[in-house]
Scaffold this motif. Structure first.
Motif, PDB file in Angstrom:
ATOM      1  N   GLY A  35     -30.517  57.379   5.087  1.00  9.56           N
ATOM      2  CA  GLY A  35     -29.067  57.490   5.324  1.00  9.56           C
ATOM      3  C   GLY A  35     -28.600  57.166   6.724  1.00  9.56           C
ATOM      4  O   GLY A  35     -27.447  57.451   7.071  1.00  9.56           O
ATOM      5  N   LEU A  36     -29.469  56.573   7.544  1.00  8.41           N
ATOM      6  CA  LEU A  36     -29.085  56.231   8.915  1.00  8.41           C
ATOM      7  C   LEU A  36     -29.535  54.809   9.205  1.00  8.41           C
ATOM      8  O   LEU A  36     -30.655  54.427   8.847  1.00  8.41           O
ATOM      9  N   GLU A  37     -28.678  54.039   9.863  1.00 16.81           N
ATOM     10  CA  GLU A  37     -29.060  52.681  10.223  1.00 16.81           C
ATOM     11  C   GLU A  37     -30.243  52.729  11.174  1.00 16.81           C
ATOM     12  O   GLU A  37     -30.184  53.365  12.219  1.00 16.81           O
ATOM     13  N   LEU A  38     -31.334  52.050  10.772  1.00 13.16           N
ATOM     14  CA  LEU A  38     -32.511  52.009  11.640  1.00 13.16           C
ATOM     15  C   LEU A  38     -32.642  50.624  12.261  1.00 13.16           C
ATOM     16  O   LEU A  38     -32.706  50.480  13.472  1.00 13.16           O
ATOM     17  N   VAL A  39     -32.685  49.617  11.409  1.00 12.62           N
ATOM     18  CA  VAL A  39     -32.964  48.246  11.848  1.00 12.62           C
ATOM     19  C   VAL A  39     -31.699  47.408  11.727  1.00 12.62           C
ATOM     20  O   VAL A  39     -30.942  47.567  10.776  1.00 12.62           O
ATOM     21  N   SER A  40     -31.492  46.514  12.698  1.00 14.06           N
ATOM     22  CA  SER A  40     -30.469  45.483  12.570  1.00 14.06           C
ATOM     23  C   SER A  40     -31.135  44.126  12.679  1.00 14.06           C
ATOM     24  O   SER A  40     -32.078  43.971  13.452  1.00 14.06           O
ATOM     25  N   GLY A  41     -30.633  43.171  11.932  1.00 11.52           N
ATOM     26  CA  GLY A  41     -31.228  41.850  12.020  1.00 11.52           C
ATOM     27  C   GLY A  41     -30.505  40.869  11.141  1.00 11.52           C
ATOM     28  O   GLY A  41     -29.340  41.058  10.799  1.00 11.52           O
ATOM     29  N   GLY A  42     -31.240  39.803  10.771  1.00 12.49           N
ATOM     30  CA  GLY A  42     -30.653  38.800   9.903  1.00 12.49           C
ATOM     31  C   GLY A  42     -31.037  37.398  10.323  1.00 12.49           C
ATOM     32  O   GLY A  42     -31.837  37.210  11.245  1.00 12.49           O
ATOM     33  N   GLN A  43     -30.465  36.424   9.612  1.00 12.20           N
ATOM     34  CA  GLN A  43     -30.660  35.045  10.035  1.00 12.20           C
ATOM     35  C   GLN A  43     -29.685  34.733  11.155  1.00 12.20           C
ATOM     36  O   GLN A  43     -28.560  35.236  11.178  1.00 12.20           O
ATOM     37  N   ARG A  44     -30.141  33.905  12.120  1.00 14.46           N
ATOM     38  CA  ARG A  44     -29.293  33.518  13.249  1.00 14.46           C
ATOM     39  C   ARG A  44     -28.810  32.085  13.055  1.00 14.46           C
ATOM     40  O   ARG A  44     -29.435  31.300  12.329  1.00 14.46           O
ATOM     41  N   LEU A  45     -27.779  31.728  13.775  1.00 16.51           N
ATOM     42  CA  LEU A  45     -27.423  30.314  13.895  1.00 16.51           C
ATOM     43  C   LEU A  45     -28.591  29.581  14.538  1.00 16.51           C
ATOM     44  O   LEU A  45     -29.350  30.168  15.312  1.00 16.51           O
ATOM     45  N   HIS A  46     -28.737  28.269  14.237  1.00 11.87           N
ATOM     46  CA  HIS A  46     -29.804  27.527  14.915  1.00 11.87           C
ATOM     47  C   HIS A  46     -29.354  26.151  15.412  1.00 11.87           C
ATOM     48  O   HIS A  46     -30.103  25.463  16.082  1.00 11.87           O
ATOM     49  N   ARG A  47     -28.102  25.771  15.093  1.00 10.99           N
ATOM     50  CA  ARG A  47     -27.601  24.473  15.560  1.00 10.99           C
ATOM     51  C   ARG A  47     -26.807  24.676  16.852  1.00 10.99           C
ATOM     52  O   ARG A  47     -25.964  25.583  16.949  1.00 10.99           O
ATOM     53  N   TYR A  48     -27.047  23.805  17.796  1.00 10.65           N
ATOM     54  CA  TYR A  48     -26.366  23.878  19.082  1.00 10.65           C
ATOM     55  C   TYR A  48     -24.848  23.916  18.914  1.00 10.65           C
ATOM     56  O   TYR A  48     -24.155  24.754  19.505  1.00 10.65           O
ATOM     57  N   GLY A  49     -24.336  23.019  18.064  1.00 14.89           N
ATOM     58  CA  GLY A  49     -22.880  22.941  17.873  1.00 14.89           C
ATOM     59  C   GLY A  49     -22.302  24.245  17.337  1.00 14.89           C
ATOM     60  O   GLY A  49     -21.212  24.677  17.733  1.00 14.89           O
ATOM     61  N   ASP A  50     -23.055  24.898  16.447  1.00 14.61           N
ATOM     62  CA  ASP A  50     -22.590  26.175  15.895  1.00 14.61           C
ATOM     63  C   ASP A  50     -22.479  27.236  16.990  1.00 14.61           C
ATOM     64  O   ASP A  50     -21.577  28.078  16.968  1.00 14.61           O
ATOM     65  N   TYR A  51     -23.427  27.195  17.951  1.00 14.66           N
ATOM     66  CA  TYR A  51     -23.379  28.165  19.047  1.00 14.66           C
ATOM     67  C   TYR A  51     -22.164  27.948  19.934  1.00 14.66           C
ATOM     68  O   TYR A  51     -21.497  28.899  20.334  1.00 14.66           O
ATOM     69  N   VAL A  52     -21.922  26.690  20.250  1.00 12.51           N
ATOM     70  CA  VAL A  52     -20.771  26.398  21.102  1.00 12.51           C
ATOM     71  C   VAL A  52     -19.498  26.876  20.413  1.00 12.51           C
ATOM     72  O   VAL A  52     -18.644  27.530  21.020  1.00 12.51           O
ATOM     73  N   ARG A  53     -19.379  26.600  19.115  1.00 14.38           N
ATOM     74  CA  ARG A  53     -18.200  27.040  18.373  1.00 14.38           C
ATOM     75  C   ARG A  53     -18.099  28.565  18.312  1.00 14.38           C
ATOM     76  O   ARG A  53     -17.043  29.147  18.531  1.00 14.38           O
ATOM     77  N   ALA A  54     -19.240  29.222  18.014  1.00 10.02           N
ATOM     78  CA  ALA A  54     -19.220  30.690  17.857  1.00 10.02           C
ATOM     79  C   ALA A  54     -18.868  31.377  19.172  1.00 10.02           C
ATOM     80  O   ALA A  54     -18.071  32.321  19.202  1.00 10.02           O
ATOM     81  N   LEU A  55     -19.455  30.890  20.265  1.00  3.56           N
ATOM     82  CA  LEU A  55     -19.190  31.516  21.562  1.00  3.56           C
ATOM     83  C   LEU A  55     -17.746  31.264  21.995  1.00  3.56           C
ATOM     84  O   LEU A  55     -17.070  32.168  22.490  1.00  3.56           O
ATOM     85  N   THR A  56     -17.284  30.038  21.785  1.00  2.38           N
ATOM     86  CA  THR A  56     -15.917  29.704  22.164  1.00  2.38           C
ATOM     87  C   THR A  56     -14.924  30.530  21.350  1.00  2.38           C
ATOM     88  O   THR A  56     -13.945  31.065  21.886  1.00  2.38           O
ATOM     89  N   ALA A  57     -15.207  30.671  20.057  1.00  3.76           N
ATOM     90  CA  ALA A  57     -14.314  31.444  19.188  1.00  3.76           C
ATOM     91  C   ALA A  57     -14.248  32.908  19.625  1.00  3.76           C
ATOM     92  O   ALA A  57     -13.251  33.590  19.376  1.00  3.76           O
TER      93      ALA A  57
END
Lengths: 434, 434
Positions: free
Chosen positions: A354-376
């Motif tokens: 009943g308590l959040e232990l782990v956080s994670g997931g798939q990450r972005l991996h394309r350079y363009g996606d990072y620029v867009r995500a950070l800018t947004a």
């Protein structure tokens, strides 16, 4: 004569042995006195009957370190069925000052501040020491499970030039006359290192300038981090995390059995296959079950996590449940969206009892996606991310990973309300020593 | 289809397999093109003959991540005796920007600043990655050797309230509005924890505000620390350290064989029994050998350590030699004096190929001795040592331990002149990123 540990005594009945340890307790009866000796393995009962020896024992207060040479004698009424008789007791240092509490009582019934103020001595209590033996076993299991899956251990910088992950809650230091910061996580570095080893892990300290004084937060904790490349999606991360938690539980059982017994721990149930539910399904179940309209919630509130934990145990006999698909907007900038469901992501959490232990997931991996995500997200100066973005620009595979705090895992496993009770020397808003 | 690694190809001749990795190199001949694919395990040769596939390969620069499905075909002239033919190549991300150097050349011939500036990509070079695989194996061996000797892993605070070990060279940070410091070592905490577990170890970052810009010093490094109780004297520490180094070398051989081969490492010779010489004997030998009067030297100069390293190899066939008995006045306040030789101590160093690698020895364990030692060194306010002195006051056994930096060990093992070449993302006077 080679020293033996207390647990080895039953194998030496009739022999003269040498023990060493701390005076755990002394009990003086009319005709005999008992010295309970504590060593790394446990306790040994030493019977002192000779008058001169009894007098000497009087001068060795609890916690004095001593060496005992004596005869191992079977005695069914002694703890473990053996005791040491005709002992010669020799102090290894000056007589100890007795601690401000009795370490020999079954429980150390002192307030948390007293315990923490006196941690260097309080940690000697067998139950407190047991907590950290379980912790050591958990970390060993974390490493073994990941090594078996070909993850490579890394050591990333704890001093960083920019406070990238969140502007707030970061410790600033004077780095040869210019500002620097303590790393809040190895997130960006472990992603970079996927470009080198594909699969990496790190066990190390992370630092959060948490201004809130809660039972769940520390200014520094031991983070268990893993990251892996060439994933199909977040479900590969779920599988690796599930295997890792399984390895940790197995290692705890294998390596810390006596500590589990001493602490009376009920080991959690982990199903063979990971139990995974989608974020939106969790909200729907909670809406149906409680009659509340939670469909617009952007995240799971603590009460929702508790509900889900109870559901997982009741319906699936599991103390663990993965939630997938958290809304993208409420996760970190590097979160990979779910291409099939706009607004939802490939982020995961693992809820443990009943308590959040782990956080994670798939990450972005394309350079363009990072620029867009950070800018947004309003990042105007991407130079703070230069090395990280370099890795993305020069070819990164689809990847993902997970992270959790050792202390939070221990607190939940051992059913301890305050995380400070399972941290060797906690650091928080008020506490900087011992 | 499950992905396989490049090293598994010989077991799949005639089968269709799926590979994934980075475009390491492309070579275009008249009738055929080669894609060398790099993954976590090594390299694979992919033969591209079809025209459309060749055209697509043109659009995938080096470092682009790709998936390849093709047939494993024996070819004695291919690297490893196999290659992949009739491939279908699919990019896993956008075409990569080629790195500022060629990762496919046998050596990355760039200057150290260029290498460090571009570490996120430079570390992908097989020889640089191999360095850190050796490092991971070394740390695994450190842990395994100590676990086998019943040492328990601990995690001690990296933020401390007082700069106890030395006033200088310490990083100061803003801790919720008051000053705090980054721990220069886990020394005091590991000694405290001997009171809990008898034997403890820690692998973690330590921080030194080194104002000097040398090839040997970093502002942060990974410290490998061990401490043990109930020792007879420093020779017990020598034995544990010797066994630990032996375990590290064995683990490197077992776990990092291909990396050793790639780097062309000559593994050092460690004798079965530790080679130990007394500090005063070292000076005497050097005096005799060189004709210089070194009898009043308070410590071993680098030239002396080099001389001793050559002597150990020449006379004893050993790359390692322990020195015991350093003058007490030149060692840390917790150093245990040698009761039999006034002025000399039970401090030890381990010289590895003529360079000090490990420092350690037996420590004081009586509270009164600590008060005297600290007072004699001009410490007027012992409250800075409160928790540490509490442990001593409440009963500590004779104990000792050792510590060394992972990076310094790697540099010496791999015969690398600058420690930055074996550190993932080094931190020094000038460098705070990436």
């Amino acid at each position: 004569m080679q020293r033996i540990l207390s647990t080895a005594l039953p194998a030496h009945i009739g022999e003269t042995v040498r023990l060493a340890g701390w005076v755990h307790r002394r009990r003086s009866l009319k005709s005999v006195a008992f010295l309970i000796l504590r060593d790394a393995a446990g306790l040994a009962q030493v019977v002192v009957s000779e008058q001169a020896a009894r007098a000497r024992l009087e001068e060795l207060p609890e916690e004095t370190t001593v060496r005992v040479v004596g005869t191992v004698t079977a005695n069914p009424s002694a703890p473990g069925g053996v005791e040491v008789t005709s002992p010669v007791i020799e102090a290894l240092g000056d007589p100890a000052e007795p601690p401000p509490f009795d370490l020999y009582r079954p429980d150390l019934n002192v307030s948390l501040p007293v315990l923490l103020d006196h941690a260097p001595v309080a940690l000697r209590h067998p139950k407190l020491a047991a907590v950290h033996r379980v912790g050591a076993a958990a970390v060993a299991g974390f490493r073994t499970a990941l090594e078996e899956m070909s993850f490579v251990e890394i050591h990333t910088p704890k001093i960083v030039g920019t406070a990238t992950e969140s502007g707030a809650n970061v410790f600033e230091l004077d780095y040869f006359g210019r500002p620097a910061y303590l790393a809040q996580s190895p997130q960006l570095y472990k992603q970079i290192m996927v470009g080198v080893f594909e699969r990496v892990y790190e066990v190390g300290p992370v630092f959060r300038a948490e201004p809130s004084d809660t039972a769940r937060h520390l200014a520094s904790y031991t983070s268990l981090d893993a990251e892996m490349g060439f994933v199909d999606d977040h479900r590969d991360v779920v599988a690796a995390c599930h295997a890792t938690v399984g390895g940790m539980l197995a290692a705890i059982r294998d390596l810390a059995g006596p500590s589990l017994d001493l602490l009376g721990v009920t080991m959690p149930a982990l199903p063979r296959e990971p139990l995974v539910v989608h974020f939106s399904d969790v909200l729907e179940m909670i809406g149906t079950a409680t009659g509340q309209d939670v469909s617009a919630e952007p995240d799971l509130a603590p009460a929702h996590e508790r509900w889900l934990g109870e559901w997982a145990l009741r319906e699936h006999g599991s103390d663990f449940v993965f939630v997938e698909g958290y809304p993208t907007a409420h996760r970190a900038f590097y979160t990979h969206p779910d291409p099939a469901r706009p607004g939802y992501s490939r982020a995961i959490d693992l809820i443990f009892r009943g308590l959040e232990l782990v956080s994670g997931g798939q990450r972005l991996h394309r350079y363009g996606d990072y620029v867009r995500a950070l800018t947004a997200r309003g990042e105007s100066d991407l130079s703070a991310y230069a090395g990280y973005l370099d890795a993305m620009r020069h070819g990164m595979p689809p990847h993902g990973g997970f992270a959790f705090g050792l202390e939070r895992f221990l607190a939940r496993l051992l059913d301890v309300p305050n995380i400070r009770q399972v941290t060797l020397f906690p650091r928080d808003l008020h506490r900087l020593s011992p």
